[in-house]
Design a protein around this motif. Structure first.
Motif, PDB file in Angstrom:
ATOM      1  N   GLU B  51      32.988  46.435  46.006  1.00 35.20           N
ATOM      2  CA  GLU B  51      31.647  46.507  45.402  1.00 35.20           C
ATOM      3  C   GLU B  51      31.658  46.117  43.922  1.00 35.20           C
ATOM      4  O   GLU B  51      30.626  45.725  43.385  1.00 35.20           O
ATOM      5  CB  GLU B  51      31.053  47.901  45.623  1.00 35.20           C
ATOM      6  CG  GLU B  51      31.023  48.237  47.113  1.00 35.20           C
ATOM      7  CD  GLU B  51      29.889  49.131  47.555  1.00 35.20           C
ATOM      8  OE1 GLU B  51      29.397  49.928  46.743  1.00 35.20           O
ATOM      9  OE2 GLU B  51      29.499  49.022  48.747  1.00 35.20           O
ATOM     10  N   SER B  52      32.834  46.179  43.300  1.00 40.17           N
ATOM     11  CA  SER B  52      32.905  45.728  41.898  1.00 40.17           C
ATOM     12  C   SER B  52      32.631  44.228  41.816  1.00 40.17           C
ATOM     13  O   SER B  52      32.364  43.692  40.752  1.00 40.17           O
ATOM     14  CB  SER B  52      34.272  46.058  41.291  1.00 40.17           C
ATOM     15  OG  SER B  52      35.252  45.131  41.735  1.00 40.17           O
ATOM     16  N   THR B 195      38.698  36.112  42.341  1.00 37.37           N
ATOM     17  CA  THR B 195      39.528  35.023  41.803  1.00 37.37           C
ATOM     18  C   THR B 195      40.949  35.556  41.592  1.00 37.37           C
ATOM     19  O   THR B 195      41.154  36.772  41.507  1.00 37.37           O
ATOM     20  CB  THR B 195      38.994  34.548  40.434  1.00 37.37           C
ATOM     21  OG1 THR B 195      39.144  35.643  39.495  1.00 37.37           O
ATOM     22  CG2 THR B 195      37.535  34.141  40.509  1.00 37.37           C
ATOM     23  N   PRO B 196      41.951  34.647  41.478  1.00 34.19           N
ATOM     24  CA  PRO B 196      43.323  35.103  41.208  1.00 34.19           C
ATOM     25  C   PRO B 196      43.409  36.008  39.971  1.00 34.19           C
ATOM     26  O   PRO B 196      44.133  37.013  39.994  1.00 34.19           O
ATOM     27  CB  PRO B 196      44.083  33.787  40.993  1.00 34.19           C
ATOM     28  CG  PRO B 196      43.343  32.788  41.827  1.00 34.19           C
ATOM     29  CD  PRO B 196      41.898  33.186  41.729  1.00 34.19           C
ATOM     30  N   LEU B 197      42.663  35.705  38.912  1.00 33.50           N
ATOM     31  CA  LEU B 197      42.712  36.552  37.710  1.00 33.50           C
ATOM     32  C   LEU B 197      42.138  37.941  37.976  1.00 33.50           C
ATOM     33  O   LEU B 197      42.644  38.946  37.477  1.00 33.50           O
ATOM     34  CB  LEU B 197      41.939  35.889  36.560  1.00 33.50           C
ATOM     35  CG  LEU B 197      42.742  34.885  35.724  1.00 33.50           C
ATOM     36  CD1 LEU B 197      41.855  34.246  34.659  1.00 33.50           C
ATOM     37  CD2 LEU B 197      43.946  35.598  35.066  1.00 33.50           C
ATOM     38  N   GLN B 198      41.064  37.971  38.769  1.00 32.93           N
ATOM     39  CA  GLN B 198      40.480  39.274  39.117  1.00 32.93           C
ATOM     40  C   GLN B 198      41.428  40.070  39.999  1.00 32.93           C
ATOM     41  O   GLN B 198      41.563  41.291  39.856  1.00 32.93           O
ATOM     42  CB  GLN B 198      39.122  39.070  39.800  1.00 32.93           C
ATOM     43  CG  GLN B 198      38.042  38.628  38.809  1.00 32.93           C
ATOM     44  CD  GLN B 198      36.776  38.140  39.466  1.00 32.93           C
ATOM     45  OE1 GLN B 198      36.784  37.670  40.609  1.00 32.93           O
ATOM     46  NE2 GLN B 198      35.674  38.233  38.742  1.00 32.93           N
ATOM     47  N   LEU B 199      42.116  39.382  40.925  1.00 30.92           N
ATOM     48  CA  LEU B 199      43.099  40.069  41.758  1.00 30.92           C
ATOM     49  C   LEU B 199      44.213  40.652  40.886  1.00 30.92           C
ATOM     50  O   LEU B 199      44.656  41.785  41.107  1.00 30.92           O
ATOM     51  CB  LEU B 199      43.692  39.115  42.808  1.00 30.92           C
ATOM     52  CG  LEU B 199      42.760  38.710  43.965  1.00 30.92           C
ATOM     53  CD1 LEU B 199      43.457  37.710  44.888  1.00 30.92           C
ATOM     54  CD2 LEU B 199      42.301  39.925  44.774  1.00 30.92           C
ATOM     55  N   ALA B 201      43.965  41.669  37.788  1.00 24.33           N
ATOM     56  CA  ALA B 201      43.438  42.841  37.073  1.00 24.33           C
ATOM     57  C   ALA B 201      43.365  44.045  38.004  1.00 24.33           C
ATOM     58  O   ALA B 201      43.718  45.169  37.624  1.00 24.33           O
ATOM     59  CB  ALA B 201      42.055  42.528  36.501  1.00 24.33           C
ATOM     60  N   LEU B 202      42.937  43.803  39.241  1.00 26.66           N
ATOM     61  CA  LEU B 202      42.847  44.905  40.211  1.00 26.66           C
ATOM     62  C   LEU B 202      44.241  45.440  40.531  1.00 26.66           C
ATOM     63  O   LEU B 202      44.439  46.646  40.697  1.00 26.66           O
ATOM     64  CB  LEU B 202      42.135  44.434  41.485  1.00 26.66           C
ATOM     65  CG  LEU B 202      40.624  44.183  41.344  1.00 26.66           C
ATOM     66  CD1 LEU B 202      40.072  43.441  42.555  1.00 26.66           C
ATOM     67  CD2 LEU B 202      39.872  45.512  41.136  1.00 26.66           C
ATOM     68  N   LEU B 269      38.300  46.478  32.647  1.00 25.47           N
ATOM     69  CA  LEU B 269      37.171  46.193  31.733  1.00 25.47           C
ATOM     70  C   LEU B 269      37.178  44.738  31.277  1.00 25.47           C
ATOM     71  O   LEU B 269      36.131  44.177  30.969  1.00 25.47           O
ATOM     72  CB  LEU B 269      37.208  47.144  30.528  1.00 25.47           C
ATOM     73  CG  LEU B 269      36.652  48.533  30.830  1.00 25.47           C
ATOM     74  CD1 LEU B 269      36.918  49.504  29.691  1.00 25.47           C
ATOM     75  CD2 LEU B 269      35.136  48.459  31.107  1.00 25.47           C
ATOM     76  N   GLY B 270      38.367  44.102  31.266  1.00 29.03           N
ATOM     77  CA  GLY B 270      38.423  42.718  30.785  1.00 29.03           C
ATOM     78  C   GLY B 270      38.406  41.671  31.881  1.00 29.03           C
ATOM     79  O   GLY B 270      38.705  40.505  31.627  1.00 29.03           O
ATOM     80  N   ALA B 271      38.060  42.055  33.135  1.00 24.17           N
ATOM     81  CA  ALA B 271      38.248  41.129  34.255  1.00 24.17           C
ATOM     82  C   ALA B 271      36.965  40.430  34.703  1.00 24.17           C
ATOM     83  O   ALA B 271      36.971  39.704  35.695  1.00 24.17           O
ATOM     84  CB  ALA B 271      38.881  41.872  35.428  1.00 24.17           C
TER      85      ALA B 271
END
Lengths: 291, 291
Positions: B51-52, B195-199, B201-202, B269-271
């Motif tokens: 949901e984020s 996205t790979p960057l969001q993955l 961060a998670l 917070l930075g993703a």
């Protein structure tokens, strides 16, 4: 087909790299049981089904490795003191005898889980389309899971003499043994892009030879040669387990093995496969085997 | 988010239909441990991550069910006499106390295997593209397998006082606990097309809160309230296990939980996520929890 075992063992070395960051004893315990060998029947079936349709050997070897890992985990757990309590498997001390019970439980868990990693690698490494790989994951989870092999193990554990009839015994054999054999044939077919009708024929073949294989196991447990089998015979009698010979006697059981083998051969002969010689030879071998 | 538990339980009923042809005792044993409840932290994390990024709740609930099945299997096997030998879990007798050791082993095997079936169903039922589903299979097998949770369990079993240092303890916690928590966040992200960057961060968020969660577990085992926890405290001392408080003392361990929680919050917070409120609230809850 003689190379399948050595190709499989090369792939195991790839699937479990020595530089992996994991407790060395876990790797050792998993490899101990994987390398113990055995007949490698399921890998052979995957490759035979794949080649019956001219599919890619590289993809088939990975699926073969995955099914052998699942088969091996089931033996490691089955041998545990809380289950069949066996000391010997394939002529060597069982996993828990060497590494202890806790490690044997975890090595089994590790082998089962890693099998799915190996199947998923088919898509990751571009050997199969994602659709085919996820189909193999789905089949593996179904045929090895609670409705499949695990259900068969539970029924086997519950199935003592006096409370089990022949129909129930067929359920046990079908799920405990045939399910993973059916999976091997289906998955081999999927690596080669089999049609739904061809998958059906391969499944029917697997059901028949799986049952034949297990009835032959029952027979060998009763009248086989311990030195050839690499394990003690008469274990079913000792554990008061129901078997085909228990219900039908040795002669009728042998007849049933032959009948199932013929039935299986008929199924693949009518499926329009590119070649059937290896599958037919495997069905014949299962009738004659003495180990 | 309050509905996640009830949606999860509805899905369990779908994932294990009552009319399935399997030994009833196996179904009962698997459902007994699944239904025992607990915090449902991992399902919550899957849904929160999904949901984020505004992903599909229906897909997230299936992944949530799969990860809870894997978590539950690991508890059932961990409680066995050969492992931690626990009689009580979530305030109820452990699986093997009710169903016997053999069934507990097989119920664990069944839950683990069926989790992969549930993930594969995402593609079969058109809830996710096959590429995304096979990516989740791959992650689950990696994070729950020999390099992940199973490796952590082995290291934990081997990790006794006197032979283990703080770096080794971090390895244990990271794999025994954080890995499945990292998987939950990654898989939630994958259901929403992260996205790979969001993955990344998670994953970083999961690593931090996973460690924080496990250190808090160590603290609660030492100074927690048995009636709130639903299990006996002081078990680590009794088993002579190394823990964060064993090395750092209670106060420094509490400080470490707070530090990891803050670090995790910074990562998400930075993703560039659509919403972060639920993830941040979970990170805060983990510091304050007393059960």
């Amino acid at each position: 087909m003689r190379d399948v075992s050595s190709e499989l063992e090369s792939y195991f070395a790839e699937a479990f790299p020595a530089d992996w960051d994991m407790p060395p004893a876990l790797l050792e315990s998993m490899r101990y049981s994987l390398d113990a060998g055995g007949k490698r029947l399921r890998p052979l079936l995957v490759v035979a089904a794949c080649e019956s349709l001219g599919g890619s050997r590289a993809a088939a070897i990975r699926v073969a490795a995955a099914v052998e890992m699942v088969h091996t985990y089931s033996l490691v757990h089955d041998d545990l003191p809380a289950m069949d309590d066996d000391d010997l498997r394939r002529g060597k001390p069982t996993n828990h005898k060497v590494f202890g019970e806790a490690m044997a439980i975890l090595a089994g868990d590790g082998l089962l889980t890693h099998a799915f990693y190996v199947v998923s690698s088919l898509a990751r490494d571009g050997l199969l389309p994602a659709e085919a790989a996820i189909g193999i994951v789905s089949d593996l989870a179904e045929y090895a899971g609670p409705r499949g092999m695990v259900g068969g193990q539970v029924a086997d554990m519950e199935g003592e003499q006096g409370t089990t009839d022949l129909a129930r015994l067929e359920y046990i054999h079908l799920h405990k043994t045939s399910d993973l054999i059916m999976f091997s044939l289906l998955a081999g077919g999927r690596t080669a892009g089999a049609t739904p009708l061809q998958l059906d024929a391969l499944r029917t073949f697997g059901r028949g030879i799986g049952l034949a294989f297990q009835i032959q196991d029952d027979i060998l447990d009763l009248v086989g040669d311990e030195s050839k089998l690499g394990k003690k015979t008469q274990s079913d009698v000792k554990m008061e387990k129901v078997t085909y010979p228990f219900f039908l006697g040795i002669d009728k059981s042998r007849e049933e093995v032959r009948r199932l083998s013929e039935e299986s051969k008929t199924a693949v002969l009518g499926a329009g496969l590119e070649r059937t010689d290896i599958l037919l030879a495997i069905a014949d071998y299962l009738v004659e085997r003495d180990r």
